[in-house]
Scaffold this motif. Structure first.
Motif, short mmCIF file in Angstrom:
data_model
loop_
_atom_site.label_atom_id
_atom_site.label_comp_id
_atom_site.label_asym_id
_atom_site.label_seq_id
_atom_site.Cartn_x
_atom_site.Cartn_y
_atom_site.Cartn_z
N GLU A 62 -4.95 -5.74 11.63
CA GLU A 62 -4.32 -4.63 12.36
C GLU A 62 -4.26 -3.35 11.54
N GLU A 63 -4.00 -3.45 10.24
CA GLU A 63 -3.83 -2.27 9.40
C GLU A 63 -5.03 -1.97 8.52
N ARG A 64 -6.08 -2.79 8.65
CA ARG A 64 -7.29 -2.62 7.84
C ARG A 64 -6.94 -2.60 6.35
N VAL A 65 -6.21 -3.61 5.94
CA VAL A 65 -5.76 -3.73 4.55
C VAL A 65 -6.96 -3.84 3.62
N THR A 66 -6.90 -3.11 2.52
CA THR A 66 -8.00 -3.13 1.54
C THR A 66 -7.65 -3.91 0.28
N ASN A 67 -6.36 -4.00 -0.06
CA ASN A 67 -5.96 -4.62 -1.32
C ASN A 67 -4.90 -5.69 -1.08
N PHE B 44 4.24 -3.76 4.49
CA PHE B 44 5.18 -4.76 3.99
C PHE B 44 5.30 -5.92 4.96
N LEU B 45 5.30 -7.13 4.42
CA LEU B 45 5.67 -8.34 5.16
C LEU B 45 6.95 -8.89 4.53
N PRO B 46 7.87 -9.44 5.34
CA PRO B 46 9.10 -9.98 4.74
C PRO B 46 8.82 -11.04 3.69
N GLY B 47 7.76 -11.80 3.91
CA GLY B 47 7.35 -12.83 2.97
C GLY B 47 5.94 -13.28 3.32
N LEU C 210 14.73 -9.55 1.87
CA LEU C 210 13.30 -9.80 1.95
C LEU C 210 12.55 -8.47 1.88
N ASN C 211 11.25 -8.53 1.67
CA ASN C 211 10.44 -7.31 1.57
C ASN C 211 10.54 -6.47 2.84
N SER C 212 10.61 -5.16 2.66
CA SER C 212 10.50 -4.23 3.77
C SER C 212 10.31 -2.83 3.19
N ASP C 213 10.15 -1.85 4.08
CA ASP C 213 10.08 -0.47 3.60
C ASP C 213 11.39 -0.06 2.93
N ARG C 214 12.50 -0.70 3.30
CA ARG C 214 13.79 -0.39 2.69
C ARG C 214 13.83 -0.81 1.22
N THR C 215 12.97 -1.75 0.84
CA THR C 215 12.92 -2.15 -0.57
C THR C 215 12.44 -1.00 -1.44
N LEU C 216 11.38 -0.33 -1.02
CA LEU C 216 10.89 0.83 -1.76
C LEU C 216 11.95 1.92 -1.79
N GLU C 217 12.63 2.15 -0.68
CA GLU C 217 13.68 3.16 -0.65
C GLU C 217 14.80 2.82 -1.62
N PHE C 218 15.15 1.56 -1.69
CA PHE C 218 16.19 1.11 -2.63
C PHE C 218 15.83 1.48 -4.06
N THR D 157 4.56 4.16 4.30
CA THR D 157 5.01 2.78 4.51
C THR D 157 4.82 2.35 5.96
N VAL D 158 4.55 1.07 6.12
CA VAL D 158 4.43 0.44 7.44
C VAL D 158 5.20 -0.87 7.37
N PHE D 159 6.15 -1.05 8.31
CA PHE D 159 6.89 -2.30 8.37
C PHE D 159 7.36 -2.55 9.79
N ASN D 160 6.96 -3.68 10.33
CA ASN D 160 7.48 -4.14 11.63
C ASN D 160 7.39 -3.05 12.69
N GLY D 161 6.26 -2.36 12.73
CA GLY D 161 6.04 -1.30 13.71
C GLY D 161 6.61 0.05 13.32
N ARG D 162 7.30 0.12 12.20
CA ARG D 162 7.94 1.36 11.75
C ARG D 162 7.05 2.02 10.69
#
Length: 518
Positions: free
Chosen positions: A244-249, A229-232, A59-67, A20-25
């Motif tokens: 920045e992350e070379r997103v493919t999908n 993840f983006l919050p929205g 909102l969306n974040s890496d914590r959403t997947l953890e939840f 996971t990648v979110f807000n620099g984390r």
């Protein structure tokens, strides 16, 4: 089959891959596994037992997947809250399925007093924001740090995985019950139709309380890919994340795709990494698709049709039909064909399959289908008949098995990818003291596909403006459900059976269109 198995496999086979990648984390699958096992332990320590519902309003974040993973790991059932709903709607969904524990982030802390007043079931509030823990909350990070990791409860098969609330035809949201098998099977069947490369990087900007967003997330977990993840959704946020992350999908609903195409920065942005664009949740015009093909000529496009009651997509229009050669086959206007493992047919009012080319209702038989609606046995019986889920969507199937959605049997508007049930809006409208009668329809909208339009009859001796009506609705229902336009009439057109003839109300708005829905 169970949702947590993919995390076990990831830790066994590629523990140090970025998950996971979110807000620099950033965190690896090993770190994700550790946090999920500890968070599950924290939830159990707070009283969560097998089958208990746990909600998340964030909102969306890496914590959403953890939840999602931690609730399942600990034996619970998720209730992902629609962040676009009003406090009254959210409170109903929490109270209806007795959600005792709720995760909340910074964006929704101010709503909590109203939720507590209307949903006495709430016992524990877990804060997952970035600020100091507010009064009345327990910090999720502190609870996680103090907890010991617990074994996976191994919820699987018919065990309830989640209660996913949708709008209701009568003004009451319905809780769609999906099993562990339904969610896990949908992810696998979707991957057969549209494979995901192991080195893919997925961007999640569509809300993850929706099954479309959640389905993409679960498919990525199966394959062990990186998730950004983006919050929205914002066009700028998507463009930056891709570069920045070379997103493919990318997973985008059509209105998001339009916003992206309309942003001048998209013409000079580095989008060369994008390999696949998935779209769905609402119809799309071929003109918009052609613009998207021009912006992303190197990308494959894939469309899905589905619904919450089917754990997301059950038909796919795959990449070959979006290619220059494939478009000549005339399938681009379709919703594609049924996935392997999904039986789909077009039926008449008695459930009999119709000949190819005739319009009827889409009925689906699949392990992805819901178990039913929470505490609504009669509504469940109407939708699930003889093992088939009756969708309320009108369509025809051609000789090659492609499904063309042409209308809706449900009294519903699809605006910007969100389902708006007309009965729900009408119930809110008639609570205004000046409104004697109300009818809600969908009218064409260049940006959202359809917009909610209210036709009202006022009580004798009263007055109200469109602005009055809209402000009233916003106190009761989500903003996107509120009428964007209001029309006043002396009387609604009524049939001999006493029903409002909505087709007459739609005619002036859709007479230049080929069909009566977007």
């Amino acid at each position: 089959m169970r949702q947590t198995q993919s995390l076990h496999r990831a830790v066994q086979q590629y523990p140090d891959r970025v998950a996971t990648v979110f807000n620099g984390r950033r965190q690896t699958f090993r770190q994700l596994h550790e946090r999920v096992a500890r968070l599950a332990g924290a939830l159990q320590a707070l009283g969560m037992r097998a089958g208990d519902r746990v909600g998340m309003l964030a909102l969306n974040s890496d914590r959403t997947l953890e939840f999602y993973l931690a609730v399942w790991w600990g034996g619970g059932v998720v209730n992902p809250v629609n962040t676009r709903w009003s406090a009254a709607e959210i409170a109903f969904s929490l109270q209806d399925c007795e959600t005792a524990i709720l995760f909340v982030d910074d964006a929704f802390v101010p709503m909590v007093p109203e939720l507590r007043a209307q949903a006495p079931c709430l016992q524990t509030l877990l804060y997952v924001g970035e600020q100091p823990v507010p009064a009345g909350f327990l910090g999720a990070e502190q609870a996680l740090a103090a907890a010991a990791p617990v074994p996976d409860a191994l919820r699987s098969g018919d065990d309830l995985a989640g209660v996913f609330y949708t709008g209701g035809t009568t003004g009451r949201p319905k809780g769609v019950m999906l099993s562990q098998e339904a969610l896990a099977t949908n992810a696998l069947l979707s991957l057969v139709a549209s494979p995901l490369d192991r080195d893919a990087v997925l961007l999640h900007s569509a809300p993850l309380f929706h099954l479309a967003g959640l389905s993409a997330l679960m498919r990525s977990l199966v394959m062990g890919t990186k998730n950004v993840f983006l919050p929205g959704f914002t066009p700028g946020g998507v463009l930056r994340a891709v570069a920045e992350e070379r997103v493919t999908n990318l997973m985008l609903i059509p209105v998001m795709l339009q916003f992206l195409l309309d942003d001048p920065a998209a013409r000079t942005a580095d989008l060369s990494s994008v390999r696949v664009v998935g779209y769905g949740a609402s119809p799309i015009s071929e003109a918009l698709l052609e613009r998207a093909f021009g912006l992303l000529p190197q990308a494959d496009f894939v469309q899905g049709y589905g619904m919450t009651e089917l754990a997301a997509g059950v038909t796919y229009l795959t990449a070959e039909y979006h290619s220059a050669a494939g478009r000549k086959l005339g399938k681009l206007g379709s919703a594609g064909r049924a996935l392997n493992g999904v039986d789909l047919r077009i039926v008449d009012a008695d459930g009999r399959e119709l000949p190819r080319g005739q319009v009827g209702e889409i009925a689906v038989r699949s392990p992805c289908a819901m178990s039913g609606y929470w505490n609504l046995p009669e509504t469940t019986a109407q939708a699930l008949r003889d093992g088939w889920m009756h969708t309320g969507d009108a369509a025809r199937m051609d000789e090659d098995g492609f499904v063309f959605v042409v209308d809706r049997f449900k009294d519903m508007v699809v605006s910007g990818g969100e389902n708006v049930y007309c009965g729900e809006v009408e119930a809110a409208l008639t609570r205004h003291p000046a409104v004697a009668a109300a009818a809600v329809i969908g009218v064409p909208h260049a940006q959202w596909g359809e917009a909610v339009h209210a036709v009202l009859v006022l009580r004798p001796g009263t007055t109200a403006t469109a602005e009055d009506i809209q402000a009233h609705c916003k106190t009761l229902i989500a903003g996107y459900k509120c009428p964007r336009s209001v029309e006043f009439m002396a009387a609604l057109p009524i049939s001999g059976a006493g029903k409002v003839m909505k087709y007459k109300l739609r005619e002036p708005h859709w007479k230049e269109r080929q069909r009566g829905v977007a």
